[in-house]
Design an enzyme around this catalytic site. Structure first.
Site, PDB file in Angstrom:
ATOM      1  N   PRO A 181       0.819  -1.219   0.000  1.00  0.00           N
ATOM      2  CA  PRO A 181       0.000   0.000   0.000  1.00  0.00           C
ATOM      3  C   PRO A 181       0.854   1.271   0.000  1.00  0.00           C
ATOM      4  O   PRO A 181       0.334   2.357  -0.185  1.00  0.00           O
ATOM      5  CB  PRO A 181      -0.834  -0.113   1.282  1.00  0.00           C
TER       6      PRO A 181
ATOM      7  N   ARG B 279      -3.945  -8.154 -20.604  1.00  0.00           N
ATOM      8  CA  ARG B 279      -4.851  -7.652 -21.652  1.00  0.00           C
ATOM      9  C   ARG B 279      -4.120  -6.832 -22.708  1.00  0.00           C
ATOM     10  O   ARG B 279      -4.624  -6.639 -23.795  1.00  0.00           O
ATOM     11  CB  ARG B 279      -5.954  -6.798 -21.029  1.00  0.00           C
TER      12      ARG B 279
ATOM     13  N   GLU C 276       2.233  -7.979   8.750  1.00  0.00           N
ATOM     14  CA  GLU C 276       2.233  -6.525   8.915  1.00  0.00           C
ATOM     15  C   GLU C 276       3.153  -5.823   7.930  1.00  0.00           C
ATOM     16  O   GLU C 276       3.123  -4.612   7.794  1.00  0.00           O
ATOM     17  CB  GLU C 276       2.661  -6.159  10.347  1.00  0.00           C
TER      18      GLU C 276
ATOM     19  N   ASP D  98     -10.648   0.779 -24.259  1.00  0.00           N
ATOM     20  CA  ASP D  98     -11.280   0.637 -22.948  1.00  0.00           C
ATOM     21  C   ASP D  98     -11.488   1.978 -22.265  1.00  0.00           C
ATOM     22  O   ASP D  98     -10.856   2.963 -22.615  1.00  0.00           O
ATOM     23  CB  ASP D  98     -10.350  -0.151 -22.001  1.00  0.00           C
TER      24      ASP D  98
HETATM   25  N1  ADE Z   1      -0.867  -5.128   0.156  1.00  0.00           N
HETATM   26  C1  ADE Z   1      -1.714  -4.685   1.106  1.00  0.00           C
HETATM   27  N2  ADE Z   1      -2.482  -3.679   0.646  1.00  0.00           N
HETATM   28  C2  ADE Z   1      -2.099  -3.467  -0.653  1.00  0.00           C
HETATM   29  C3  ADE Z   1      -2.508  -2.556  -1.667  1.00  0.00           C
HETATM   30  N3  ADE Z   1      -3.458  -1.649  -1.460  1.00  0.00           N
HETATM   31  N4  ADE Z   1      -1.908  -2.631  -2.862  1.00  0.00           N
HETATM   32  C4  ADE Z   1      -0.924  -3.532  -3.084  1.00  0.00           C
HETATM   33  N5  ADE Z   1      -0.496  -4.413  -2.175  1.00  0.00           N
HETATM   34  C5  ADE Z   1      -1.070  -4.387  -0.964  1.00  0.00           C
END
Ligand code: ADE
Length: 246
Positions: free
Chosen positions: A89, A154, A116, A169
């Site tokens: 993330p 794709r 984590e 697309d």
């Molecule tokens: N691992 C945990 N959350 C994630 C996300 N939003 N994008 C990519 N990998 C992740």
């Protein structure tokens, strides 16, 4: 294209990667997808892949040694510039543009984090790119990797049918696609728009563009800031804006 995925949960990929378009791409040898269990690269008898964090705090951290060994193993026969991408993330946010950029590579390595987080030395030693699929936290990188594989594959020539270009697309040119219809012409009192039934290709193209613009205006106005619009399209947007104030 070859994609190596490093994960603690290779079985998660079984359903999505063996159905529909992805299966076709693999069957036609356009995609060589290789799943690797990070636990196979542990060296202790309990196959330990995680440990407690330095400095305290909750949760477990993925250990550096097995992940780095796994990456080095898949890179053994890879070209020097092969991207090694961590799903996190904290990465740059995935988009149509990044999908196209990744599809231009012959080979990708995707590393799925769990728990984590992952010991940061993995990132420092072997990761060349970090990607997030959106501003939310998943329990692991596996679903993110599957999203990326689907969107990238794709763009490989031959994966989609000849008349179905990824460049048409939603998002390809910064504008969303308009609505689609198939038979019957009337369903529960709702009729397919006349222009689509009449078959004038020029008018249909123009109608589709207008509908796409309207959808973008309504649902994703942020995209319009970056879209390349003709003068006619800018005029249409001004009309949508007018409709709103009336
Ligand atoms: N691992 C945990 N959350 C994630 C996300 N939003 N994008 C990519 N990998 C992740």
């Amino acid at each position: 294209m070859r994609i190596d995925v490093l994960t603690l949960f290779p079985a998660m990929f079984q359903g999505p990667m063996t159905e529909s378009m992805l299966w076709k791409a693999r069957d036609r040898k356009l995609l060589d997808l290789r799943l690797h269990d990070i636990r196979d690269f542990t060296t202790d008898k309990h196959r330990t892949a995680d440990d407690i964090p330095y400095g305290g705090g909750g949760g477990m951290i993925m250990k550096a040694e097995p992940v780095v060994s796994a990456v080095e193993s898949v890179l053994a026969d890879a070209a020097p510039a092969t991207p090694v991408i961590l799903m996190t993330p904290q990465g740059r946010v995935f988009s149509h543009r990044i999908a196209k950029e990744l599809a231009a590579h012959e080979h990708l390595v995707l590393v799925c984090g769990r728990y984590e987080g992952i010991d940061d030395r993995v990132r420092q030693l072997v990761i060349t790119d970090e990607i997030s699929i959106g501003d939310y936290v998943l329990t692991g990188g596996e679903l993110a990797a599957m999203v990326i594989i689907d969107a990238v594959v794709r763009h490989i020539p031959g994966v989609l049918g000849a008349f179905w270009a990824a460049d048409e697309d939603s998002h390809a040119d910064g504008i969303l696609e308009g609505p689609h219809y198939t038979r019957p012409p009337v369903f529960r009192g709702l009729e397919v728009p006349t222009v689509l039934q009449q078959g004038d290709h020029g008018k249909i193209q123009q109608w589709r563009r207008e509908q796409g613009l309207r959808r973008t205006w309504e649902n994703r106005p942020d995209l319009l800031l970056r879209a390349k619009l003709t003068e006619d399209e800018k005029y249409l947007l001004a009309r949508f804006a007018d409709e709103m104030v009336k």
